[in-house]
Design an enzyme around this catalytic site. Structure first.
Site: not given
Length: 375
Positions: A166, A169, A259, A335
């Site tokens: 993504h 990010e 991410h 994350e």
């Protein structure tokens, strides 16, 4: 007064920009997609006064809850990114800032430019222990690049790390830069020990087209790459197709996919508990990795994160789940927050590029704790 996003990863639409106290903007959608949240623009203003910048379509963004307690970042030199006063009223996002210079950049998070990406790749290949491999091209004709670190040997573990599926990010590529800095340090004992036991296959940017275009979540064709892993195609998701083919060629013993999360103000990992082949060995590896990372850095925690998939119910189009099922290995999504780490808040900088790099460095110590158990 001038507002522009005509540069690498720029994204903003101007609605009204003739009054510093009432600047009205909107975030542009990803190409061929309804996703949007990433913004990056420059304000040039001769007015020595408070500027109020309103993003009118914030409530319709991909993750509107992510605006709660969020502070935008700004920079005068594109090197140091600091947090600025930001409010969300449930409809619009308002940034308030008194510029200390004529030109200031604003962004959703500290950007990681395509130029810096190229520097990262080619500085890494200068190390005797690193090889830069061209896997093919994206839809916009950019290189899909892989760094192979360590001397390939069947006896060594194969550790794959991908980042920035993504593109918005950007903290993910900062994480990779920190990890590479340490892994290529010949004087670092953790790096030396790891490279005696493992070969690293690292893709610093899975989505270079989306990164340059200023997309939040998709590639040039509007594809969410982290939903393409079961059946990727050269027509819509060549990035995944090319990396997946290389994984199948080399084999794989451990996988980290890096991410950023819009909502949760914490660093955490998401595993593959829901894949059909999940077993006690995979569970133990997950626990050992988390325990090691908890010991290494207080920036990591395990209290907050995503709900675990029920047994056999994992979405195999997601990279971590597809890899875990295909290779029967330890696979984690890492994350990081767009906001701040609520466990260690920093009012001036929040979660930042520098802290992302340090977490990348610390992750190597956790990998070392599990590398001997991967097979």
């Amino acid at each position: 007064m001038k507002i522009t996003s005509n540069f690498d990863s720029g994204n903003i639409e101007i609605i009204k920009a003739d009054d510093p106290a009432d600047i009205q903007l909107a975030i542009r959608k990803d190409n061929q997609s309804d996703f949007y949240q990433w913004f990056h623009f420059r304000l040039n203003s001769p007015h020595p006064q408070l500027h109020k910048i309103t993003i009118n379509n914030a409530s319709g963004s991909a993750y509107p809850d992510g605006w709660q307690d969020y502070q935008a970042v700004a920079s005068y030199d594109r090197q140091t990114w600091f947090r600025v006063e930001t409010e969300y009223d449930g409809k619009v996002l308002t940034i308030s800032h008194y510029p200390e210079a004529e030109s200031v950049y604003f962004a959703y998070f500290a950007p990681y430019s395509y130029e810096r990406h190229q520097d990262l790749l080619h500085q890494a290949q200068n190390d005797y222990n690193c090889q830069l491999i061209d896997l093919g091209e994206t839809l916009d004709g950019r290189d899909m690049s892989l760094l192979v670190i360590g001397e390939p040997d069947d006896s060594k573990k194969k550790i794959w790390i991908t980042a920035r599926q993504h593109p918005g990010e950007s903290m993910a590529e900062w994480f990779i830069e920190g990890l590479l800095d340490r892994l290529l340090d010949e004087d670092d004992g953790v790096a030396r020990s790891l490279l005696a036991k493992a070969v690293f296959y690292i893709v610093p940017n899975m989505n270079p087209d989306g990164s340059v275009r200023g997309n939040l979540r998709t590639n040039a064709a509007g594809a969410n790459l982290n939903r393409e892993w079961q059946n990727p195609s050269l027509a819509t998701s060549p990035e995944v197709y090319l990396v997946r083919q290389k994984m199948l060629e080399t084999g794989l013993d451990m996988f980290l996919d890096i991410h950023g999360d819009e909502n949760l103000p914490y660093n955490f990992v998401a595993g593959s508990e829901g894949v059909p082949s999940y077993n006690d060995h995979m569970r133990q590896l997950e626990q050992d990795f988390k325990a090691a990372l908890l010991t290494v850095t207080p920036e990591f925690q395990v209290k907050y994160g995503y709900d675990k998939d029920a047994p056999g119910q994992a979405n195999l189009t997601v990279a971590t789940n597809w890899v875990a099922e295909q290779f029967k290995c330890l696979a984690y999504t890492v994350e990081m927050p767009f906001k701040d780490n609520a466990d260690l808040p920093d009012a001036a900088f929040g979660w930042s590029d520098i802290r992302s790099m340090k977490l990348g460095q610390d992750s190597l110590t956790a990998i070392l704790q599990v590398v001997d158990k991967l097979r």
